[in-house]
Scaffold this active site. Structure first.
Site, PDB file in Angstrom:
ATOM      1  N   ALA A 186       5.185  -6.840   1.052  1.00 50.13           N
ATOM      2  CA  ALA A 186       3.819  -7.050   0.571  1.00 50.13           C
ATOM      3  C   ALA A 186       2.786  -6.848   1.676  1.00 50.13           C
ATOM      4  CB  ALA A 186       3.682  -8.456  -0.021  1.00 50.13           C
ATOM      5  N   CYS A 187       3.233  -6.644   2.908  1.00 48.75           N
ATOM      6  CA  CYS A 187       2.343  -6.524   4.068  1.00 48.75           C
ATOM      7  C   CYS A 187       2.196  -5.061   4.464  1.00 48.75           C
ATOM      8  CB  CYS A 187       2.919  -7.342   5.219  1.00 48.75           C
ATOM      9  SG  CYS A 187       2.098  -7.092   6.802  1.00 48.75           S
ATOM     10  N   GLY A 188       0.966  -4.565   4.501  1.00 48.00           N
ATOM     11  CA  GLY A 188       0.712  -3.177   4.879  1.00 48.00           C
ATOM     12  C   GLY A 188       1.167  -2.861   6.291  1.00 48.00           C
TER      13      GLY A 188
END
Length: 145
Positions: free
Chosen positions: A10-12
């Protein structure tokens, strides 16, 4: 050779780091640490191998950091590790382990310093920022290589 990334899809920043690893020709071992957390001793060892204070691996944004009072400088490393184990989202990411070292890869291009193999081609972050040119060379701030 083994490259491991402690990853949050979920983390770019974590996604960009994983893509940079793959752009070097490596298929890393991907550990989604929120689903499969490291043991407390393993996390402590990773932080020790990074050579940074435990506090530097605490994530503040989008976590219970403030409500848990983790900014208190009197808290010990053991107390901070306990908080990270109780609230896994407090572990900043991505952490990458390669034969050349262990690093918290924020920004994502920090992984380039510990990847054993060069980049195989151009790479641009999800936000459009170029990181590696077509020749596999790092693009420095301002576009100069």
């Amino acid at each position: 050779m083994t490259v491991t990334i402690y990853h949050n899809p979920a983390c770019g920043t974590s996604r960009n780091t994983l893509a940079l690893i793959r752009n070097s020709g490596e298929e890393p071992r991907v550990i989604e640490y929120l689903k499969t957390p490291p043991a407390r001793a393993e996390l402590a060892d990773l932080i020790r191998r990074m050579g940074v204070p435990v506090r530097d691996v605490l994530r503040q944004k989008g976590t219970p950091y403030g409500e848990l009072g983790l900014g208190n400088p009197a808290l010990t490393d053991d107390e901070l590790l306990d908080a990270m184990m109780a609230h896994l989202i407090l572990i900043n990411r991505p952490i990458v382990v390669t034969p050349l070292g262990v690093r918290l890869c924020r920004p994502s291009e920090a992984v380039l310093d510990i990847l054993p193999n060069p980049q195989r081609g151009a790479f641009t972050k999800e936000d459009g920022e170029p990181v590696v040119d077509a020749a596999g060379q790092r693009v420095l701030q301002g576009g100069a290589a």
